[in-house]
Design a protein around this motif. Structure first.
Motif, mmCIF file in Angstrom:
data_model
loop_
_atom_site.group_PDB
_atom_site.id
_atom_site.type_symbol
_atom_site.label_atom_id
_atom_site.label_comp_id
_atom_site.label_asym_id
_atom_site.label_seq_id
_atom_site.Cartn_x
_atom_site.Cartn_y
_atom_site.Cartn_z
ATOM 1 N N SER A 71 0.836 -1.199 0.000
ATOM 2 C CA SER A 71 0.000 0.000 0.000
ATOM 3 C C SER A 71 0.867 1.244 0.000
ATOM 4 N N PHE A 72 0.268 2.351 -0.445
ATOM 5 C CA PHE A 72 0.973 3.623 -0.581
ATOM 6 C C PHE A 72 0.108 4.753 -0.051
ATOM 7 N N LYS A 73 0.759 5.867 0.216
ATOM 8 C CA LYS A 73 0.039 7.116 0.458
ATOM 9 C C LYS A 73 0.564 8.152 -0.522
ATOM 10 N N THR A 74 -0.312 9.038 -0.966
ATOM 11 C CA THR A 74 0.100 10.189 -1.755
ATOM 12 C C THR A 74 -0.076 11.423 -0.886
ATOM 13 N N ARG A 82 4.598 21.325 6.000
ATOM 14 C CA ARG A 82 3.631 20.384 6.566
ATOM 15 C C ARG A 82 3.094 19.450 5.489
ATOM 16 N N GLU A 83 2.895 18.190 5.875
ATOM 17 C CA GLU A 83 2.407 17.179 4.934
ATOM 18 C C GLU A 83 0.889 17.139 4.921
ATOM 19 N N GLN A 84 0.328 17.117 3.719
ATOM 20 C CA GLN A 84 -1.114 16.922 3.533
ATOM 21 C C GLN A 84 -1.324 15.637 2.749
ATOM 22 N N VAL A 85 -1.898 14.622 3.399
ATOM 23 C CA VAL A 85 -2.150 13.344 2.737
ATOM 24 C C VAL A 85 -3.344 13.505 1.809
ATOM 25 N N THR A 86 -3.197 13.041 0.578
ATOM 26 C CA THR A 86 -4.267 13.185 -0.421
ATOM 27 C C THR A 86 -4.916 11.857 -0.789
ATOM 28 N N GLY A 87 -4.351 10.736 -0.362
ATOM 29 C CA GLY A 87 -4.969 9.464 -0.691
ATOM 30 C C GLY A 87 -4.158 8.280 -0.203
ATOM 31 N N PHE A 88 -4.829 7.132 -0.132
ATOM 32 C CA PHE A 88 -4.186 5.864 0.208
ATOM 33 C C PHE A 88 -4.531 4.869 -0.889
ATOM 34 N N PHE A 110 4.576 7.510 -1.281
ATOM 35 C CA PHE A 110 5.442 6.759 -0.382
ATOM 36 C C PHE A 110 4.813 5.408 -0.052
ATOM 37 N N ALA A 111 5.638 4.377 0.059
ATOM 38 C CA ALA A 111 5.161 3.048 0.440
ATOM 39 C C ALA A 111 4.864 3.033 1.940
#
Length: 247
Positions: A71-74, A82-88, A110-111
């Motif tokens: 799995s990954f995150k974008t 600052r990091e803003q997660v946009t999806g998994f 990122f994995a």
């Protein structure tokens, strides 16, 4: 990609026709001969270690990446870092669509665990899609699905309170895992709570309170990263306004 090779990514021969997530990925609905032609575009799949970047914002578009294992995150970074997660993303889903419009990646990928992807050279994919209408149709469906997911996210952020957002997130994971043959009620979160909070637009302490609220209502039990959905219908009822199936 140049930034990943020093990290000793292992290269392996790919085969779409024997992949365990074939029915969830780009080849869905293609005939046997069409899948074989698509398979020729994947010269070698490769492994990405946990925490390693598959690509970064600003990198040129070379390939789309079908997640085969893991799995990954974008995410994107704000001006102040600052990091803003946009999806998994999970097996059968496609990474890299963000770069199609400008030929540059707009986010980082990122994995979340040791993973494996199938790179599909985009220029070659475009050419093959011109020859195979069914493949072009699949590409269009994937792009449309991303747009719908963005709309659903905007609806969630605009209309739902914190508990409803968390419930919708867990239901989304439940459905996607179930489509892949896993339990819809018992699963493990691959992402940290801070990452969930970033994705849902909530602070870490709000996520922790939301988990406690869902537990107190007898809906979900979360211990560490282990999730047990105890009342699926009750959880769905909590998600006010979600009339479409979660994607």
């Amino acid at each position: 990609m140049p930034e990943t090779r020093p990290l000793q990514i292992q290269y392996l021969k790919a085969a779409c026709s024997t992949c365990s997530v074939l029915e969830l990925c780009l080849p869905i609905g293609l005939t046997g001969p069409e899948v074989e032609r698509l398979d020729t575009l994947i010269v070698q799949r490769f492994k990405v270690k946990k925490g390693t970047a598959l690509y970064r914002a600003g990198d040129p578009l070379r390939s789309l990446y079908a997640v085969r294992i893991g799995s990954f995150k974008t995410c994107v970074l704000s001006v102040d870092g600052r990091e803003q997660v946009t999806g998994f993303q999970m097996p059968g889903e496609i990474l890299g669509l963000d770069a199609i419009s400008t030929d540059l990646h707009a986010c980082n990928a990122f994995a979340l665990e040791d993973s494996e992807v199938c790179p599909i050279h985009f220029a070659h994919l475009e050419k093959l899609a011109q020859e195979l209408p069914s493949l072009q149709h699949n590409l269009n469906k994937i792009l449309s699905r991303e747009i719908v997911r963005d709309h659903d996210m905007l609806m969630m952020l605009g209309n739902m309170n914190s508990d409803e957002r968390l419930a919708a997130f867990l239901l989304n994971l439940s459905q996607r895992l179930n489509m892949r043959g896993y339990s819809s009620k018992d699963f493990v979160l691959k992402m940290r709570r801070e990452e969930i909070g970033s994705y849902l637009g909530l602070r870490l302490e709000t996520i922790c309170r939301g988990i406690a609220h869902l537990r107190d209502r007898g809906l979900v039990e979360i211990a560490g990263r282990n999730v047990n959905i105890q009342d699926m219908e009750g959880l769905k009822q909590l998600v006010v306004g979600c009339h479409r199936p979660l994607r």
